[in-house]
Design a protein around this motif. Structure first.
Motif, short mmCIF file in Angstrom:
data_model
loop_
_atom_site.label_atom_id
_atom_site.label_comp_id
_atom_site.label_asym_id
_atom_site.label_seq_id
_atom_site.Cartn_x
_atom_site.Cartn_y
_atom_site.Cartn_z
N SER A 78 0.83 -1.21 0.00
CA SER A 78 0.00 0.00 0.00
C SER A 78 0.86 1.26 0.00
CB SER A 78 -0.94 0.01 1.22
OG SER A 78 -0.20 0.00 2.41
N LYS A 79 0.38 2.30 -0.64
CA LYS A 79 1.08 3.58 -0.69
C LYS A 79 0.84 4.39 0.58
CE LYS A 79 0.94 4.09 -5.73
NZ LYS A 79 0.50 4.95 -6.87
N GLN A 80 -0.33 4.19 1.20
CA GLN A 80 -0.66 4.92 2.40
C GLN A 80 -1.74 4.15 3.16
OE1 GLN A 80 -2.04 8.91 1.63
NE2 GLN A 80 -2.48 9.35 3.78
N PHE A 81 -1.63 4.11 4.49
CA PHE A 81 -2.69 3.52 5.29
C PHE A 81 -2.83 4.32 6.58
CE2 PHE A 81 1.26 1.20 6.02
CZ PHE A 81 1.39 1.23 7.40
N TYR A 82 -4.06 4.37 7.09
CA TYR A 82 -4.34 5.23 8.25
C TYR A 82 -5.53 4.66 9.02
CZ TYR A 82 -5.82 9.31 10.95
OH TYR A 82 -6.18 10.15 11.97
N TYR A 83 -5.43 4.74 10.35
CA TYR A 83 -6.51 4.26 11.23
C TYR A 83 -6.80 5.31 12.30
CZ TYR A 83 -8.67 2.02 15.27
OH TYR A 83 -9.50 1.74 16.33
#
Length: 578
Positions: free
Chosen positions: A560-565
């Motif tokens: 993934s290029k970007q992940f956020y929670y």
């Protein structure tokens, strides 16, 4: 039915605390007038009514910064840009405080011209001097009046509506107690009421400042010195907020106009008529609290759903705001109109003109609520120009001219102007903006949405739909495999590790094609607090189930290029870009 699961619960999670806060603030405003009305009667209410435009001007500026900034903060948080979101908060905060200091200095230097603009001169004797002293106190504490509104909106957007509510409720209750002490017992008059407000707001700000020292939140105080880029961004965001707070600006102009008409054309009854107008303003604060609560609850949600391109949830949050905000406003207005004599007596003004004015005003409440909510919605979806048009038509094109004409004919006709302008102005304004509004609520990118139940078998149907969506929009086989893997691994991890087997556990999946190469996935689930990206298997045995379950998540993190929670309004929210 399942499609409204998240939007309904998130709205009500924000709405009822906002109602409590709105009623507390309105109640503290009303108590100011009630205590002054019973201790000094119409003379004190006249002073309060004359200086109220200054307080409204503070609200215009503070709301512009708070609304524009908090909407941008919510949008950046929806994209996973925490550092940039915090930078926006701090940059606007220090610039707002600088502006507050400048206004305080300029206001004190130009105090006498300011009194003339408010409608009083030295010829008004004690009334003039009372307004002069009270205005000086307001100006000296301009930063406090700005700060409490600014912090409140940002705390709610940073998932801390509880502390924001506690600060507002404690401040409002303290305002009530201090008013009773300063005004009723010690007979300090209007100045006592203003000191009560200043002290209560200072305690409110101190309570909300605890947010910066508690873990689990994004907002942290950082020194951000202004530069050309930050000043430009602040001006842009403040103009975004002004699209809604311009309603306060026009209300400021409306109060100045009415006060001047009543003071200059009512002769010996001028103080009485201004006092009645102050009663109307306090009734307006009370009824407006419902539509303001609905708007405050809606704004962070619609801003978030707009970034996610989740138009169904976006419109549902908007409809909830209209239903609850409009309905409660109308119900409250109906009760006040029915017992207008009681309402007038509460302010120490149980006279036929006051009772009549309250009943005429209550006609306008529902229409005013609709305009407030629609304007807030337009602002949250980057349609601030439409929001500005809506408010401008409602006030500038209808209310102000009608008030001026009827007020010159007879000063007491201003009550009729309020209701007539609300009816005709609202219909005209909504007619102008409803059609263009559809452009902003139409999806401009390919989007796939699915509500997944807590069942592994349902994942197969979800993945089948995603494959069809990706193929339809020209995705390569590699892109399809990556998107499928991302959704499957995250959803499986949530179902196996966070769901408890209840029937009302869901995962809302939204996949959109951001450009020719990137796909963005937004997932929101109703499970207990759980971040799938923390599954790394580092401390697990290589043959254990925990280690095996973490393999897919670790592969996804690499691809993934970007992940956020983040945990937002009681639900887990994830964003993955591949």
């Amino acid at each position: 039915m399942h499609s409204h699961f998240f939007s309904h619960r998130m709205f009500h999670r924000l709405f009822w605390p906002a109602v409590l806060v709105g009623l507390c603030i309105a109640f503290s405003d009303v108590i100011d007038a009630v205590t002054i009305g019973h201790s000094t009667h119409e003379s004190g209410l006249a002073v309060l009514g004359i200086i109220t435009p200054l307080y409204i001007l503070f609200n215009v500026i503070a709301y512009a910064f708070a609304l524009g900034g908090s909407i941008r903060f919510s949008q950046l948080m929806g994209d996973g840009k925490e550092a940039e979101a915090n930078h926006v908060f701090n940059g606007m905060l220090f610039q707002l405080m600088g502006l507050a200091v400048l206004i305080a200095i300029a206001g004190n230097v130009l105090l006498r011209p300011l009194m003339f603009a408010l409608g009083v001169t030295e010829a008004n004797g004690e009334l003039y001097h009372a307004c002069l002293h009270c205005s000086r106190i307001l100006l000296d504490f301009t930063p406090i009046f700005f700060l409490y509104l600014y912090l409140y909106d940002f705390l709610r957007s940073d998932n801390d509506q509880l502390l924001a509510t506690v600060g507002m409720v404690v401040g409002s209750l303290l305002d009530v107690l201090l008013n009773c002490l300063f005004v009723l017992k010690w007979q300090w008059g209007v100045q006592g009421s203003i000191w009560a407000t200043v002290i209560a707001l200072s305690i409110n700000v101190a309570i909300m400042s605890i947010h910066f020292f508690t873990p689990g939140h994004v907002l942290r105080l950082r020194l951000v010195l202004p530069n050309k880029a930050s000043l430009h961004q602040t001006a842009k965001l403040a103009s975004l907020g002004l699209a809604t707070s311009v309603q306060e600006l026009f209300h400021f102009c409306f109060e100045l106009l009415v006060n001047n008409l009543l003071l200059r054309l009512s002769g010996k009854d001028a103080a009485l008529h201004v006092a009645i107008f102050d009663v109307i303003l306090n009734i307006w604060y009370l009824t407006r609290s419902m539509s303001r609560a609905a708007t405050d609850a809606m704004l962070p949600l619609t801003a978030t759903f707009y970034v996610e391109h989740n138009m169904q949830a976006l419109m549902d949050a908007f409809h909830q705001a209209l239903w609850w905000g409009g309905g409660l406003s109308a119900a409250l207005a109906a009760v006040l109109a029915w017992r207008a004599d009681w309402a007038a007596t509460m302010f120490g003004m149980n006279q036929p003109p006051a009772v009549f004015a309250i009943r005429v005003f209550c006609i306008s409440v529902l229409f005013d609520a609709a305009i407030t909510i629609v304007a807030g919605f337009l602002q949250s979806i980057n349609a601030e120009k439409l929001a500005g048009i809506l408010i401008t038509v409602r006030y500038m094109a209808v209310l102000l001219p009608l008030t001026l004409i009827l007020g010159i004919i007879n000063p007491l006709y201003v009550w009729h102007a309020i209701s007539l302008a609300a009816i005709f102005g609202s219909f005209l304004a909504l007619f102008i903006v409803l059609k263009p509004m559809k452009r902003y609520t139409t999806i401009d990118k390919p989007v796939f949405s699915y509500m997944l139940i807590n069942n592994d078998k349902d994942i197969a149907a979800l993945l089948k739909g995603i494959v069809a969506f990706c193929e339809e929009h020209g995705a390569t086989s590699k892109q399809i495999n990556v998107v499928n893997m991302a959704v499957e691994e995250v959803c499986t991890a949530i179902i196996q590790n966070a769901f408890t087997g209840k029937s009302d556990e869901y995962i809302q999946v939204t996949v959109l094609q951001d450009n020719e190469t990137d796909f963005i996935m937004h997932l929101r689930d109703s499970a207990v607090s759980f971040n799938p990206f923390t599954m790394n298997g580092q401390n697990a045995d290589i043959s254990s189930q925990d280690y095996m379950n973490s393999i897919g998540i670790r592969m996804l993190k690499k691809k993934s290029k970007q992940f956020y929670y983040r945990r937002y309004q009681g639900f887990n929210a994830l964003m993955v870009m591949v």
